[in-house]
Design an enzyme around this catalytic site. Structure first.
Site, short mmCIF file in Angstrom:
data_model
loop_
_atom_site.label_atom_id
_atom_site.label_comp_id
_atom_site.label_asym_id
_atom_site.label_seq_id
_atom_site.Cartn_x
_atom_site.Cartn_y
_atom_site.Cartn_z
N ARG A 141 0.68 -0.80 0.16
CA ARG A 141 0.47 0.34 0.09
C ARG A 141 0.83 1.09 -0.23
O ARG A 141 0.48 2.24 -0.33
CB ARG A 141 -1.27 0.27 1.24
N ASP A 268 7.96 6.57 16.07
CA ASP A 268 7.59 7.08 14.80
C ASP A 268 6.85 8.21 14.41
O ASP A 268 5.66 8.37 13.31
CB ASP A 268 6.72 5.51 13.92
C1 0GY Z 1 5.84 3.66 9.49
C2 0GY Z 1 4.98 3.39 8.64
C3 0GY Z 1 4.23 3.67 7.24
C4 0GY Z 1 4.65 4.79 7.35
C5 0GY Z 1 6.11 4.27 5.76
O1 0GY Z 1 7.17 5.77 4.86
C6 0GY Z 1 6.57 6.04 4.75
O2 0GY Z 1 5.39 6.13 4.28
O3 0GY Z 1 6.99 4.36 6.81
C7 0GY Z 1 2.62 3.09 7.66
O4 0GY Z 1 2.44 3.71 6.81
O5 0GY Z 1 2.93 2.21 7.87
O6 0GY Z 1 7.04 3.41 9.29
O7 0GY Z 1 5.85 5.28 9.43
#
Ligand code: 0GY
Length: 399
Positions: A141, A268
């Site tokens: 996704r 995060d």
């Molecule tokens: C996280 C998790 C997510 C997104 C990303 O780079 C990103 O867009 O890492 C997620 O949507 O699970 O580690 O920030």
């Protein structure tokens, strides 16, 4: 009568994805006292979009989460440093990341996203800014598919820089990715424990495969992060909640207990793509003592491990027999001292010294300190500020 002219409304090129949850502007102050020098080893900056546009190929459009807000959160929570991970909404345009790294002045390192067309000069520039890894994303996704041979080529390009590869995937995909991960030529850091299904047993076959991968490959590390994404039972960490995300604890604790030298922790922040709640970052800090249950495990998780991986430093605290009254340095500080000495020696040349005395800033523009020298100066200054007793131990004389 006044003429009215209708002005077309400017449409926002970066309107947030519908249902987007913004980061918490009012976190609680953590009860858990982080050890000095603690690192948030997984966080992001988003934009601001007006300055650092989001990538055309992005799968979501976030709210802005600029570096100033990240650094304010770092200071509020009692953290010392950040590892900023390039988020997919910026694609392989690392400008926002680099801007944040430079502004952090050695208090941040980065994990970039690079593609196979990246030049050696670009890699060197990223390294100089503080990048120490690249991220491969297998969460469908979030990112389009990149062939394995291309990723492997990138891994071989970054390996000589001493960088590692960060991988993000979901547990159900590990069987298929296992051989690829274990063949990578660098240290490999897994985001969020490989996203286990925490409704399954911690010693069930799904998580066992992950543990086996770490047990049999000592170049593989894990971030024990994101309980807010993994938890099913909750309760959510809202407004200082102290019992949040209980169902994630056995998974994270197992990794910390089994691989204490290969685990990292991160907030995060700003928590992209959460659907039902935005966690209180203070409560996320309070989650730490449930998964790292002794001061030694906490120090490894929060300080020693990230420092070793991102700041190229060991935590060698050995004291040497020394001349009375001299300062005892550990291995890290000796190396920092060496770099600073090299800089000072450059000033032994008369004309250099005059130029430096005349206009320090201009001198440093013309003869910039190397990364290592700048890092060393900043690190020593901070050590002095934060923990004078540990940074410089005066030996008692007579003993
Ligand atoms: C996280 C998790 C997510 C997104 C990303 O780079 C990103 O867009 O890492 C997620 O949507 O699970 O580690 O920030």
């Amino acid at each position: 009568m006044v003429d009215t002219v209708s002005v077309p409304q400017a449409t926002d090129p970066f309107a947030k994805t519908p249902g987007w949850l913004d980061w918490n502007t009012n976190p609680s102050r953590p009860r858990f006292a982080l050890p000095p020098g603690a690192v948030d080893a997984h966080c992001h900056v988003f934009g601001p979009g007006a300055q650092f546009p989001y990538a055309p190929e992005r799968k979501y459009t976030p709210c802005d989460a600029p570096k100033e807000k990240l650094f304010a959160l770092r200071d509020f929570l009692g953290l010392d440093k950040n590892v900023i991970v390039q988020a997919t909404c910026h694609g392989s345009d690392n400008r926002a990341l680099v801007d944040a790294l430079r502004a952090a002045k050695n208090r941040a390192r980065g994990v970039a996203t690079v593609n196979r067309n990246v030049s050696d000069a670009e890699l060197r520039d990223l390294h100089a800014a503080g990048v120490r890894g690249t991220r491969f994303n297998f969460v469908k996704r979030l990112a389009d598919f990149t062939p394995r041979e291309v990723l492997l080529e990138i891994a071989h390009r970054i390996a000589p820089l001493g960088w590692h590869v960060v991988v993000y995937f979901e547990a159900q995909d590990l069987p298929e990715l296992y051989d690829f991960f274990t063949a990578l030529p660098t240290t490999v850091v897994v985001d969020h424990m490989g996203r286990p299904d925490v409704s399954k047993p911690v010693d069930g076959s799904q998580f066992e495969l992950f543990v086996k991968m770490m047990r049999e490959h000592d170049n593989i590390w894990s971030k024990v992060s994101c309980p807010e994404r993994l938890s099913i039972s909750g309760p959510p960490a809202r407004g200082g909640e102290q019992n949040a995300y209980r169902d994630v604890i056995p998974f994270a604790k197992r990794l910390v207990d089994t691989f204490p030298d290969r685990v990292l922790w991160g907030t995060d922040w700003p928590h992209p793509n959460l659907k039902d709640h935005m966690p209180d970052d203070g409560s996320l800090v309070d989650f730490i003592p449930h998964i790292a249950t002794t001061p030694e495990l906490q120090r490894k998780l929060l300080v020693d491990n990230p420092m070793r991986l991102y700041w190229d430093m060991s935590d060698d605290e050995e004291a040497f027999e020394d001349i009375p009254g001299t300062t005892l340095f550990n291995g890290t500080q000796s190396r920092q001292g060496y770099y600073l000495n090299m800089f000072c020696m450059s000033l032994m040349k008369d004309e250099n010294r005059k130029a430096f005395k005349g206009d320090e800033a201009a001198y440093l523009e013309t003869f910039p300190m190397s990364d290592a020298q700048r890092d060393a100066g900043a690190a020593l200054a901070r050590t002095e500020e934060a923990e004078p007793a540990r940074g410089r131990q005066r030996r008692q004389w007579p003993p």
